[in-house]
Design a protein around this motif. Structure first.
Motif, PDB file in Angstrom:
ATOM      1  N   VAL A 210       0.830  -1.211   0.000  1.00 49.04           N
ATOM      2  CA  VAL A 210       0.000   0.000   0.000  1.00 49.04           C
ATOM      3  C   VAL A 210       0.867   1.265   0.000  1.00 49.04           C
ATOM      4  O   VAL A 210       0.521   2.272  -0.619  1.00 49.04           O
ATOM      5  CB  VAL A 210      -0.953  -0.015   1.216  1.00 49.04           C
ATOM      6  CG1 VAL A 210      -1.567   1.362   1.462  1.00 49.04           C
ATOM      7  CG2 VAL A 210      -2.060  -1.043   1.004  1.00 49.04           C
ATOM      8  N   ARG A 211       2.007   1.207   0.674  1.00 48.07           N
ATOM      9  CA  ARG A 211       2.903   2.366   0.709  1.00 48.07           C
ATOM     10  C   ARG A 211       3.743   2.481  -0.575  1.00 48.07           C
ATOM     11  O   ARG A 211       4.125   3.573  -0.969  1.00 48.07           O
ATOM     12  CB  ARG A 211       3.829   2.276   1.935  1.00 48.07           C
ATOM     13  CG  ARG A 211       3.107   2.432   3.271  1.00 48.07           C
ATOM     14  CD  ARG A 211       2.599   3.854   3.447  1.00 48.07           C
ATOM     15  NE  ARG A 211       1.896   4.016   4.729  1.00 48.07           N
ATOM     16  CZ  ARG A 211       0.576   3.980   4.862  1.00 48.07           C
ATOM     17  NH1 ARG A 211      -0.192   3.792   3.791  1.00 48.07           N
ATOM     18  NH2 ARG A 211       0.016   4.124   6.041  1.00 48.07           N
ATOM     19  N   CYS A 213       2.787   1.172  -3.768  1.00 37.59           N
ATOM     20  CA  CYS A 213       1.994   1.246  -4.996  1.00 37.59           C
ATOM     21  C   CYS A 213       1.051   2.446  -5.002  1.00 37.59           C
ATOM     22  O   CYS A 213       0.453   2.787  -3.979  1.00 37.59           O
ATOM     23  CB  CYS A 213       1.170  -0.032  -5.167  1.00 37.59           C
ATOM     24  SG  CYS A 213       2.141  -1.547  -5.291  1.00 37.59           S
ATOM     25  N   SER A 214       0.907   3.036  -6.163  1.00 34.42           N
ATOM     26  CA  SER A 214      -0.042   4.139  -6.306  1.00 34.42           C
ATOM     27  C   SER A 214      -1.468   3.614  -6.173  1.00 34.42           C
ATOM     28  O   SER A 214      -1.724   2.407  -6.318  1.00 34.42           O
ATOM     29  CB  SER A 214       0.126   4.807  -7.666  1.00 34.42           C
ATOM     30  OG  SER A 214      -0.280   3.926  -8.702  1.00 34.42           O
ATOM     31  N   LEU A 215      -2.391   4.520  -5.905  1.00 31.66           N
ATOM     32  CA  LEU A 215      -3.789   4.127  -5.756  1.00 31.66           C
ATOM     33  C   LEU A 215      -4.317   3.477  -7.030  1.00 31.66           C
ATOM     34  O   LEU A 215      -5.020   2.461  -6.969  1.00 31.66           O
ATOM     35  CB  LEU A 215      -4.633   5.355  -5.392  1.00 31.66           C
ATOM     36  CG  LEU A 215      -6.137   5.123  -5.213  1.00 31.66           C
ATOM     37  CD1 LEU A 215      -6.398   4.049  -4.180  1.00 31.66           C
ATOM     38  CD2 LEU A 215      -6.818   6.432  -4.804  1.00 31.66           C
ATOM     39  N   GLY A 313       2.698   5.251  -2.956  1.00 30.02           N
ATOM     40  CA  GLY A 313       1.440   5.208  -2.225  1.00 30.02           C
ATOM     41  C   GLY A 313       1.239   6.421  -1.342  1.00 30.02           C
ATOM     42  O   GLY A 313       2.194   7.013  -0.845  1.00 30.02           O
ATOM     43  N   THR A 317      -3.258   6.544   3.292  1.00 25.93           N
ATOM     44  CA  THR A 317      -4.126   5.419   2.955  1.00 25.93           C
ATOM     45  C   THR A 317      -3.967   4.345   4.017  1.00 25.93           C
ATOM     46  O   THR A 317      -2.861   4.093   4.497  1.00 25.93           O
ATOM     47  CB  THR A 317      -3.755   4.841   1.575  1.00 25.93           C
ATOM     48  OG1 THR A 317      -4.077   5.796   0.567  1.00 25.93           O
ATOM     49  CG2 THR A 317      -4.511   3.551   1.287  1.00 25.93           C
ATOM     50  N   GLN A 388      -7.809   0.550   1.702  1.00 24.39           N
ATOM     51  CA  GLN A 388      -7.560  -0.646   0.895  1.00 24.39           C
ATOM     52  C   GLN A 388      -8.025  -1.887   1.649  1.00 24.39           C
ATOM     53  O   GLN A 388      -7.586  -2.161   2.766  1.00 24.39           O
ATOM     54  CB  GLN A 388      -6.069  -0.772   0.582  1.00 24.39           C
ATOM     55  CG  GLN A 388      -5.682  -2.093  -0.067  1.00 24.39           C
ATOM     56  CD  GLN A 388      -6.403  -2.344  -1.375  1.00 24.39           C
ATOM     57  OE1 GLN A 388      -6.382  -1.503  -2.271  1.00 24.39           O
ATOM     58  NE2 GLN A 388      -7.041  -3.497  -1.507  1.00 24.39           N
TER      59      GLN A 388
END
Length: 431
Positions: A210-211, A213-215, A313, A317, A388
């Motif tokens: 999650v940190r 990878c982009s949304l 990321g 998030t 996520q």
């Protein structure tokens, strides 16, 4: 007891959510319309702690207002659901109500023909629950109803941080690594993890992803059931580097997450470890695992997973999900749907919140969140631009299980970045 997740982004319930009627709203229970008595079997993952008592009391109270409906509570250990539910849905005698986490896992259950489409029975009130209800929909139909929502982050002991000279929670991965070093220098286990259960390992890998990878990459990966984007490989490599610092307790591969004083939750509860990456239900799990429950809440703090410099990321998030229930076609309707509405009523939701198992699905119960650290969780949840879903719930059941196994092997030093990617692609191909 962990929330096993959801396919679409989870948002906090809309502020204007309706205070649901405590007696249910569809006509007084499935059997009361014809006078016959029915007993509904209810599978829950509340095997201990306050929530077990809340559910027992809810079943009794519902029977008082619906005398022709008896709810038989059947607590089952959380980790058993991944095998027991598919087997039950393939049998001729499934439970009437069972724990449901939505998403791809729920979608995998629909072809059994045993999961009730609740839409006709909940349409008058489910919209009042807010956007969270979407996580328990498949093809626009409501196959489950949430009763709480979750955010994963670090629970930590303020006293052990102070002993190690840590004045504030880490906000970056490098700061977390530095704190691990400080805690080890004082003879304190920095982080407890219940790797015996596999899914706690997945929280770690998923947060690194999650940190990194982009949304847009995350959303595309969940939709395609594919982890081949380079950021997922980078996440694996960075997690491997972090693990080389030995941040976890000795024997972590054989440690359960939630059962017994020696579990990862029990270690934090009893001051044997400083941190645990877990969901917001953790305080409720910890309480019965220690003889110092009265002082535990004052020692507990919470912080979000740190940012990773250079990652694509959004650092705000969060990883999350929720808990809910589904009715099977063996259950009488509208009695089963009425019971789920009852569980989302304000009085019951306040009791759920009081059990420290998560954030309420019905926002009218939010003021009942009295644990100070839980307000920090709520703030992080509100501030998150995206939540996520845990990957193994976002994915179909068989793929999610393959992912958890691959990550567990990775933690055990028996896999690498490519083996995780391959496990998902092979499980998808064979599903």
């Amino acid at each position: 007891m962990r929330s096993i997740r959801k396919c679409a982004p989870i948002a906090m319930v809309a502020a204007g959510a309706l205070a649901l009627a405590a007696c249910g709203g569809s006509g007084g229970g499935g059997s009361s319309s014809n006078g016959s008595h029915v007993t509904m079997t209810w599978w829950t993952n509340a095997t201990a702690g306050d929530l077990k008592s809340v559910w027992a009391q809810a079943a009794t109270a519902f029977h008082k207002t619906h005398p022709n409906v008896t709810i038989q509570v059947d607590p089952i250990q959380n980790e058993a659901f991944t095998t027991k539910v598919p087997a039950a849905l393939a049998s001729s005698n499934p439970p009437d109500i069972y724990q449901q986490w939505g998403g791809g896992q729920e979608a995998s259950q629909i072809p059994s023909g045993k999961v009730t489409n609740l839409s006709p029975y909940v349409s008058s009130w489910i919209g009042q629950v807010g956007s969270a209800a979407a996580g328990w929909q498949v093809g626009g139909k409501q196959y489950g109803v949430p009763y709480d929502l979750h955010t994963v982050g670090f629970w930590y002991r303020k006293d052990l941080f102070a002993k190690a000279g840590i004045t504030s929670p880490p906000t970056t991965l490098s700061e977390l690594s530095a704190d691990v070093t400080k805690l080890k220098a004082k003879g304190i286990v920095p982080i407890a993890v219940g790797s015996k259960d596999r899914w706690p390992d997945a929280f770690w890998w998923e947060y690194f992803a999650v940190r990194q990878c982009s949304l847009s990459t995350l959303k595309a990966a969940m939709k395609a059931v594919n982890l081949s984007a380079p950021c997922f490989t980078q996440a694996s490599n960075e997690l491997k580097t972090f693990m080389k610092s030995s941040p976890f307790q000795a024997g972590f591969l054989g440690t359960p997450s939630q059962v017994g004083a020696g579990s990862s939750a029990g270690m934090v509860a009893n001051g044997k470890a400083a941190m645990e990456l877990q969901g917001d239900w953790d305080p409720g799990v910890m309480a019965p695992l220690t003889t110092s429950a009265n002082s535990l809440n004052s020692e507990l703090g919470w912080f979000p997973f740190p940012s990773i410099p250079g990652g694509a990321g959004d650092p705000t998030t969060v990883l999350g999900g929720g808990d809910g229930f589904s009715c099977t076609t063996s259950a009488p309707e509208p009695a089963c749907a009425d019971f789920l509405q009852y569980l989302d009523s304000t009085p019951i939701q306040k009791q759920v919140v009081g059990a420290n198992v998560g954030l309420p699905a019905n926002s009218t119960a939010a003021p009942a969140l009295t644990l100070p650290a839980m307000q920090t969780v709520v703030s992080a949840n509100h501030a998150a631009p995206y939540i996520q879903t845990y990957f193994d719930i976002a994915f179909p059941t068989s793929v999610g299980q393959a992912l958890d196994t691959a990550i567990a092997n990775f933690f055990a030093g028996q896999g690498n970045a490519q083996s995780i990617i391959t496990a998902v692609s092979q499980a998808k191909a064979s599903s």
